[in-house]
Motif scaffolding. Structure first.
Motif, PDB file in Angstrom:
ATOM      1  N   ARG A   5      34.510  71.237  99.120  1.00 55.92           N
ATOM      2  CA  ARG A   5      33.222  71.871  98.837  1.00 55.92           C
ATOM      3  C   ARG A   5      32.611  71.308  97.554  1.00 55.92           C
ATOM      4  O   ARG A   5      31.405  71.053  97.481  1.00 55.92           O
ATOM      5  CB  ARG A   5      33.382  73.386  98.717  1.00 55.92           C
ATOM      6  CG  ARG A   5      33.592  74.061 100.025  1.00 55.92           C
ATOM      7  CD  ARG A   5      33.683  75.557  99.847  1.00 55.92           C
ATOM      8  NE  ARG A   5      34.008  76.203 101.100  1.00 55.92           N
ATOM      9  CZ  ARG A   5      34.326  77.455 101.235  1.00 55.92           C
ATOM     10  NH1 ARG A   5      34.376  78.237 100.158  1.00 55.92           N
ATOM     11  NH2 ARG A   5      34.600  77.963 102.409  1.00 55.92           N
ATOM     12  N   THR A   6      33.416  71.121  96.538  1.00 59.98           N
ATOM     13  CA  THR A   6      32.933  70.561  95.278  1.00 59.98           C
ATOM     14  C   THR A   6      32.407  69.142  95.483  1.00 59.98           C
ATOM     15  O   THR A   6      31.352  68.782  94.960  1.00 59.98           O
ATOM     16  CB  THR A   6      34.064  70.549  94.236  1.00 59.98           C
ATOM     17  OG1 THR A   6      34.595  71.865  94.127  1.00 59.98           O
ATOM     18  CG2 THR A   6      33.572  70.059  92.898  1.00 59.98           C
ATOM     19  N   LEU A   7      33.105  68.360  96.272  1.00 55.22           N
ATOM     20  CA  LEU A   7      32.683  67.002  96.563  1.00 55.22           C
ATOM     21  C   LEU A   7      31.368  66.979  97.333  1.00 55.22           C
ATOM     22  O   LEU A   7      30.459  66.197  97.019  1.00 55.22           O
ATOM     23  CB  LEU A   7      33.779  66.275  97.349  1.00 55.22           C
ATOM     24  CG  LEU A   7      33.506  64.822  97.685  1.00 55.22           C
ATOM     25  CD1 LEU A   7      33.419  63.993  96.418  1.00 55.22           C
ATOM     26  CD2 LEU A   7      34.581  64.289  98.606  1.00 55.22           C
ATOM     27  N   VAL A   9      28.999  69.355  97.428  1.00 53.20           N
ATOM     28  CA  VAL A   9      27.918  69.834  96.567  1.00 53.20           C
ATOM     29  C   VAL A   9      27.513  68.754  95.561  1.00 53.20           C
ATOM     30  O   VAL A   9      26.322  68.513  95.329  1.00 53.20           O
ATOM     31  CB  VAL A   9      28.342  71.135  95.846  1.00 53.20           C
ATOM     32  CG1 VAL A   9      27.367  71.490  94.736  1.00 53.20           C
ATOM     33  CG2 VAL A   9      28.446  72.276  96.846  1.00 53.20           C
ATOM     34  N   THR A  10      28.468  68.062  94.994  1.00 54.57           N
ATOM     35  CA  THR A  10      28.167  66.980  94.060  1.00 54.57           C
ATOM     36  C   THR A  10      27.409  65.862  94.754  1.00 54.57           C
ATOM     37  O   THR A  10      26.433  65.323  94.212  1.00 54.57           O
ATOM     38  CB  THR A  10      29.475  66.436  93.449  1.00 54.57           C
ATOM     39  OG1 THR A  10      30.188  67.512  92.857  1.00 54.57           O
ATOM     40  CG2 THR A  10      29.196  65.365  92.428  1.00 54.57           C
ATOM     41  N   LEU A  11      27.827  65.516  95.946  1.00 51.62           N
ATOM     42  CA  LEU A  11      27.151  64.481  96.716  1.00 51.62           C
ATOM     43  C   LEU A  11      25.720  64.882  97.054  1.00 51.62           C
ATOM     44  O   LEU A  11      24.793  64.089  96.901  1.00 51.62           O
ATOM     45  CB  LEU A  11      27.938  64.171  97.990  1.00 51.62           C
ATOM     46  CG  LEU A  11      27.383  63.075  98.877  1.00 51.62           C
ATOM     47  CD1 LEU A  11      27.457  61.744  98.157  1.00 51.62           C
ATOM     48  CD2 LEU A  11      28.130  63.017 100.178  1.00 51.62           C
ATOM     49  N   LEU A  13      23.796  67.037  95.473  1.00 53.88           N
ATOM     50  CA  LEU A  13      22.991  67.072  94.257  1.00 53.88           C
ATOM     51  C   LEU A  13      22.611  65.673  93.794  1.00 53.88           C
ATOM     52  O   LEU A  13      21.479  65.441  93.356  1.00 53.88           O
ATOM     53  CB  LEU A  13      23.737  67.810  93.147  1.00 53.88           C
ATOM     54  CG  LEU A  13      23.806  69.331  93.292  1.00 53.88           C
ATOM     55  CD1 LEU A  13      24.669  69.928  92.186  1.00 53.88           C
ATOM     56  CD2 LEU A  13      22.415  69.928  93.252  1.00 53.88           C
ATOM     57  N   SER A  14      23.532  64.733  93.897  1.00 52.73           N
ATOM     58  CA  SER A  14      23.215  63.369  93.465  1.00 52.73           C
ATOM     59  C   SER A  14      22.219  62.708  94.406  1.00 52.73           C
ATOM     60  O   SER A  14      21.313  62.001  93.955  1.00 52.73           O
ATOM     61  CB  SER A  14      24.484  62.529  93.349  1.00 52.73           C
ATOM     62  OG  SER A  14      25.093  62.404  94.618  1.00 52.73           O
TER      63      SER A  14
END
Length: 107
Positions: A5-7, A9-11, A13-14
């Motif tokens: 999930r963190t990966l 969301v980071t993807l 957002l970027s």
């Protein structure tokens, strides 16, 4: 699962930030953005680019043949620019269907 999930969301957002930056433009006047129509891209791909590559090869041959003569006159740089570099830039640097170069160095 939390790492996944963190990966994600980071993807997201970027990608969103880069899309927002691309939409607003970089503000750098060296980058010119053109939006050519599809028929211009197709004509450039099928007609102009092959002719420009041939012109680059012929220009390189002409440059090599004229090299002894241009060396005496001191115009090696000008001859190389006109016969090889300019056709190569038009063939390989500018975007597909664009009239000018995609990246222009301005000082």
């Amino acid at each position: 699962m939390n790492l996944f999930r963190t990966l994600v969301v980071t993807l997201l957002l970027s990608v969103g930030a880069s899309a927002l930056a691309a939409e607003n433009g970089s503000g750098d006047p060296r980058y010119t953005i053109q939006n050519p129509p599809a028929y211009a891209m197709l004509g450039d791909l099928l007609i102009a680019r092959p002719l420009l590559v041939v012109a680059t090869v012929i220009g390189a041959g002409a440059f090599v043949l004229s090299l002894p003569f241009t060396a005496f006159g001191g115009g090696i740089g000008d001859a190389g620019q006109a016969l090889v570099v300019d056709p190569a830039k038009a063939a390989f640097v500018r975007c597909l269907g664009c009239i000018g170069e995609g990246f222009e160095q301005r000082e």
